[in-house]
Enzyme design. Structure first.
Site, PDB file in Angstrom:
ATOM      1  N   ARG A   1      45.097  33.427  41.392  1.00  0.00           N
ATOM      2  CA  ARG A   1      43.779  32.854  41.070  1.00  0.00           C
ATOM      3  C   ARG A   1      43.280  32.075  42.269  1.00  0.00           C
ATOM      4  NH1 ARG A   1      45.970  29.024  36.718  1.00  0.00           N
ATOM      5  NH2 ARG A   1      47.611  29.180  38.268  1.00  0.00           N
TER       6      ARG A   1
ATOM      7  N   THR B   1      42.273  45.841  44.758  1.00  0.00           N
ATOM      8  CA  THR B   1      42.147  46.356  43.391  1.00  0.00           C
ATOM      9  C   THR B   1      41.380  47.671  43.440  1.00  0.00           C
ATOM     10  OG1 THR B   1      42.166  44.126  42.571  1.00  0.00           O
ATOM     11  CG2 THR B   1      41.322  45.803  41.075  1.00  0.00           C
TER      12      THR B   1
ATOM     13  N   LYS C   1      34.127  28.249  39.930  1.00  0.00           N
ATOM     14  CA  LYS C   1      35.102  27.403  39.241  1.00  0.00           C
ATOM     15  C   LYS C   1      35.535  26.318  40.216  1.00  0.00           C
ATOM     16  CE  LYS C   1      39.387  29.763  40.312  1.00  0.00           C
ATOM     17  NZ  LYS C   1      40.626  30.276  39.792  1.00  0.00           N
TER      18      LYS C   1
ATOM     19  N   ARG D   1      30.626  33.637  44.819  1.00  0.00           N
ATOM     20  CA  ARG D   1      30.350  34.999  44.349  1.00  0.00           C
ATOM     21  C   ARG D   1      30.257  35.025  42.820  1.00  0.00           C
ATOM     22  NH1 ARG D   1      34.889  38.278  47.467  1.00  0.00           N
ATOM     23  NH2 ARG D   1      35.908  36.265  47.336  1.00  0.00           N
TER      24      ARG D   1
ATOM     25  N   ASN E   1      43.025  41.585  33.927  1.00  0.00           N
ATOM     26  CA  ASN E   1      41.763  40.860  34.105  1.00  0.00           C
ATOM     27  C   ASN E   1      40.814  41.089  32.933  1.00  0.00           C
ATOM     28  OD1 ASN E   1      42.380  39.513  36.401  1.00  0.00           O
ATOM     29  ND2 ASN E   1      41.098  40.705  37.780  1.00  0.00           N
TER      30      ASN E   1
ATOM     31  N   SER F   1      39.054  28.272  26.935  1.00  0.00           N
ATOM     32  CA  SER F   1      38.032  27.233  27.096  1.00  0.00           C
ATOM     33  C   SER F   1      36.661  27.870  26.987  1.00  0.00           C
ATOM     34  CB  SER F   1      38.157  26.542  28.457  1.00  0.00           C
ATOM     35  OG  SER F   1      39.429  25.984  28.587  1.00  0.00           O
TER      36      SER F   1
ATOM     37  N   THR G   1      37.087  45.655  47.898  1.00  0.00           N
ATOM     38  CA  THR G   1      36.597  46.833  47.156  1.00  0.00           C
ATOM     39  C   THR G   1      35.432  46.373  46.290  1.00  0.00           C
ATOM     40  OG1 THR G   1      38.289  46.397  45.476  1.00  0.00           O
ATOM     41  CG2 THR G   1      38.791  48.090  47.102  1.00  0.00           C
TER      42      THR G   1
ATOM     43  N   LYS H   1      37.247  36.015  63.822  1.00  0.00           N
ATOM     44  CA  LYS H   1      38.094  35.502  62.739  1.00  0.00           C
ATOM     45  C   LYS H   1      39.561  35.517  63.182  1.00  0.00           C
ATOM     46  CE  LYS H   1      38.465  36.108  57.766  1.00  0.00           C
ATOM     47  NZ  LYS H   1      38.351  37.076  56.675  1.00  0.00           N
TER      48      LYS H   1
ATOM     49  N   CYS I   1      36.230  38.440  40.721  1.00  0.00           N
ATOM     50  CA  CYS I   1      37.212  39.355  40.136  1.00  0.00           C
ATOM     51  C   CYS I   1      36.823  39.870  38.755  1.00  0.00           C
ATOM     52  CB  CYS I   1      38.564  38.668  40.056  1.00  0.00           C
ATOM     53  SG  CYS I   1      39.071  38.027  41.643  1.00  0.00           S
TER      54      CYS I   1
HETATM   55  C1  UGA Z   1      41.259  35.990  38.152  1.00  0.00           C
HETATM   56  C2  UGA Z   1      42.621  36.110  37.443  1.00  0.00           C
HETATM   57  O1  UGA Z   1      42.863  34.911  36.684  1.00  0.00           O
HETATM   58  C3  UGA Z   1      43.750  36.335  38.457  1.00  0.00           C
HETATM   59  O2  UGA Z   1      44.979  36.546  37.757  1.00  0.00           O
HETATM   60  C4  UGA Z   1      43.426  37.577  39.286  1.00  0.00           C
HETATM   61  O3  UGA Z   1      44.406  37.803  40.303  1.00  0.00           O
HETATM   62  C5  UGA Z   1      42.093  37.363  39.975  1.00  0.00           C
HETATM   63  O4  UGA Z   1      41.072  37.155  38.966  1.00  0.00           O
HETATM   64  C6  UGA Z   1      41.781  38.596  40.786  1.00  0.00           C
HETATM   65  O5  UGA Z   1      41.610  39.674  40.217  1.00  0.00           O
HETATM   66  O6  UGA Z   1      41.815  38.526  42.030  1.00  0.00           O
HETATM   67  P1  UGA Z   1      39.960  34.034  39.472  1.00  0.00           P
HETATM   68  O7  UGA Z   1      38.781  34.946  39.460  1.00  0.00           O
HETATM   69  O8  UGA Z   1      40.349  33.364  40.741  1.00  0.00           O
HETATM   70  O9  UGA Z   1      41.285  34.811  38.970  1.00  0.00           O
HETATM   71  O10 UGA Z   1      39.634  32.880  38.448  1.00  0.00           O
HETATM   72  P2  UGA Z   1      40.078  32.443  36.971  1.00  0.00           P
HETATM   73  O11 UGA Z   1      40.747  31.146  37.036  1.00  0.00           O
HETATM   74  O12 UGA Z   1      40.750  33.525  36.265  1.00  0.00           O
HETATM   75  O13 UGA Z   1      38.633  32.220  36.307  1.00  0.00           O
HETATM   76  C7  UGA Z   1      37.701  33.278  36.157  1.00  0.00           C
HETATM   77  C8  UGA Z   1      36.465  32.800  35.430  1.00  0.00           C
HETATM   78  O14 UGA Z   1      36.731  32.546  34.061  1.00  0.00           O
HETATM   79  C9  UGA Z   1      35.870  31.498  35.985  1.00  0.00           C
HETATM   80  O15 UGA Z   1      34.470  31.636  36.043  1.00  0.00           O
HETATM   81  C10 UGA Z   1      36.268  30.462  34.953  1.00  0.00           C
HETATM   82  O16 UGA Z   1      35.385  29.377  34.922  1.00  0.00           O
HETATM   83  C11 UGA Z   1      36.238  31.263  33.687  1.00  0.00           C
HETATM   84  N1  UGA Z   1      37.097  30.737  32.607  1.00  0.00           N
HETATM   85  C12 UGA Z   1      38.443  30.698  32.767  1.00  0.00           C
HETATM   86  C13 UGA Z   1      36.525  30.316  31.413  1.00  0.00           C
HETATM   87  O17 UGA Z   1      35.283  30.351  31.230  1.00  0.00           O
HETATM   88  N2  UGA Z   1      37.339  29.869  30.404  1.00  0.00           N
HETATM   89  C14 UGA Z   1      38.680  29.816  30.531  1.00  0.00           C
HETATM   90  O18 UGA Z   1      39.358  29.398  29.573  1.00  0.00           O
HETATM   91  C15 UGA Z   1      39.252  30.232  31.745  1.00  0.00           C
END
Ligand code: UGA
Length: 455
Positions: A163, A129, A344, A351, A232, A275, A89, A38, A284
């Site tokens: 994100r 984290t 997403k 994952r 989170n 949503s 982690t 890597k 996460c």
């Molecule tokens: C999330 C947090 O948003 C970040 O701030 C954080 O840094 C990150 O975790 C982390 O701990 O590393 P992420 O997991 O990349 O980020 O994705 P999100 O955009 O937050 O979405 C998480 C899940 O919620 C997805 O499955 C998404 O489809 C779902 N979601 C999101 C919904 O079902 N409805 C919504 O309105 C928004």
């Protein structure tokens, strides 16, 4: 701005994005990973993850010789001013975060620190984290690694809020930067490191800049660690809450998208993360919500709210199956197309992707499952070999009795309902797991529409 020497241990999502962005700000960054292959491919500018804009930032930093990749942690410890720990982690069997990667890095830092000589104390930054109290644990392990030699360092917590899919943007334009430490020297070093972001003074093609000055918050270590989990967990709660409202909307004939719009305009509530649909997944939210529940349990505290947040999320997946069963009756021999497989859009991360659980359940009920995703075809078929994965959405839909919008990629949102209707088999059911389609225009073409909480 003072150019700092920065080390990043772990070139996963968080480490690579942080390293590349700090190099973009003008710092001199060395990224450390134990995976030699890597390290070699990153040195050639090959980015192993799909993340918009990241390849450009890494490429730019390599050309300007502001970033390098190595397997040599001891040499990095000797050289840098600030060292980030950004290793994974993952959740253990009991839901608690597994700190073994953090622990081995901390011990090795301790073993190498004594060779730093007269340099100022190393600022060791926890970006992984980790459970509340891990800052002290890292200090203990550094001392253990130092084996009684005199070493000088600070341990700082700097939780990550980026994100996936907008990681570079979120790092350069964050809502806030949180630092947990009781050392003034360490917090000043971190302020210096992030000065171009705090002042929004780094070069960017965004015009106008999306953010003015960025708040820089200094707290004690435990509070910073808690901020990460609480943020989170709150976002997951917000999603489960709207999903609960959606279930009630289905019963009373209301449309949850209207309800979310109406409540979101209240600035105390806010319109984002409202949503409704299949629920939350990814690397996460599931991990952090279960880690926070497990931290609470260590103190004999059962989190009623977080238990419910998880229960609602599990129920959402079951609802996909029951929506299919209600219209198709038995699923045996029925062809079901899953549209979008990553957890997403704009990421190749599978994952904890809801698509995997849905595919396995449908397969166990006798359905023939076909999946479509614009990027994650390989990992998806590896994870669920019973699912046929195709790269053309229309091929997935051909002959399908039902389609489920699992992930709202643009490629899925923009499918032509007329063409879809021409390809599908009766009853041509579309379960919109993300409420992103317009029910009227879908039904107009002879498709049967079922959303989440849309009456
Ligand atoms: C999330 C947090 O948003 C970040 O701030 C954080 O840094 C990150 O975790 C982390 O701990 O590393 P992420 O997991 O990349 O980020 O994705 P999100 O955009 O937050 O979405 C998480 C899940 O919620 C997805 O499955 C998404 O489809 C779902 N979601 C999101 C919904 O079902 N409805 C919504 O309105 C928004």
């Amino acid at each position: 701005m003072r150019r700092l020497e920065v080390g990043i241990v772990g070139t996963g999502y968080v480490g690579l994005v942080t390293g590349a962005c700090l190099a973009h700000l003008g710092h001199s960054v060395v990224c450390v990973d134990i995976d030699r292959e890597k390290v070699e491919s990153l040195s050639r500018g090959e980015v192993p993850i799909y993340e918009p804009g990241l390849e450009e930032v890494v490429g730019g930093a390599l050309r300007q010789e502001r970033i390098s990749f190595t397997t040599d942690l001891p040499a990095t410890v000797e050289r840098v001013d600030v060292l980030f720990i950004a290793v994974s982690t993952p959740p253990g069997e009991d839901g608690a975060a597994d700190l073994s990667n953090v622990a081995s890095v901390a011990r090795e830092i301790g073993a190498s620190l004594a060779r730093r000589g007269e340099k100022s104390p190393l600022v060791v930054v926890n970006k992984s984290t980790v459970p509340v109290g891990s800052g002290d644990y890292v200090s203990m392990l550094i001392e253990e690694g130092a084996e009684g030699r005199d070493v000088s360092y600070y341990v700082v917590s700097n939780p990550e809020f980026l994100r996936e899919g907008s990681a570079v943007y979120d790092t350069l334009f964050p809502d806030r930067i949180v630092i947990g430490t009781d050392s003034r020297e360490a917090s000043e070093a971190m302020r210096e490191l992030y000065a171009p972001i705090i002042e929004q003074s780094f070069p960017t093609s965004y015009d106008p800049r999306p953010k003015a000055a960025v708040p820089f918050i200094v707290t004690d270590l435990a509070s910073a660690e808690m901020i990460k989990y609480a943020a989170n967990a709150f976002l997951a709660t917000k999603i489960s809450f709207i999903n609960e409202v959606a279930a009630i909307c289905d019963l009373v004939g209301a449309d949850v998208t209207n309800v979310a719009h109406g409540i979101g305009l209240d600035s105390r509530i806010g319109s984002r993360f409202l949503s409704a649909g299949i629920g939350w997944g990814g690397s996460c939210f599931p991990k952090d919500v279960s880690a926070l529940r497990s931290i609470a349990r260590e103190y004999d505290y059962e989190s009623t709210i977080l238990d419910a947040v998880v229960a609602v999320n599990d129920r959402q997946l079951k609802q996909v199956v029951s929506k299919l069963q209600r219209e198709l009756h038995t699923l045996k021999g029925k062809r079901v197309a899953l549209l979008g497989l990553t957890f997403k859009p704009n990421t190749d991360d599978m994952r904890e992707a809801p698509s995997l659980k849905i595919a396995r359940t449908l397969d166990s009920l006798g359905a023939r499952v076909v999946g479509y995703d614009p990027v994650a075809t390989g990992p998806a078929s590896e994870a669920v070999p019973q699912m046929k994965v195709v790269t053309d959405p229309y091929a997935a839909l051909s002959g399908a009795h039902a389609a489920v919008v699992v992930t709202e990629w643009d490629e899925v949102r923009n499918l032509d309902p007329k063409q879809v209707a021409g390809l599908m088999a009766a009853p041509k059911l579309v379960v919109d797991g993300r409420n992103v389609l317009d029910p009227a225009s879908v039904e107009e073409r002879g498709l049967l529409y079922r959303g989440f909480g849309r009456g």
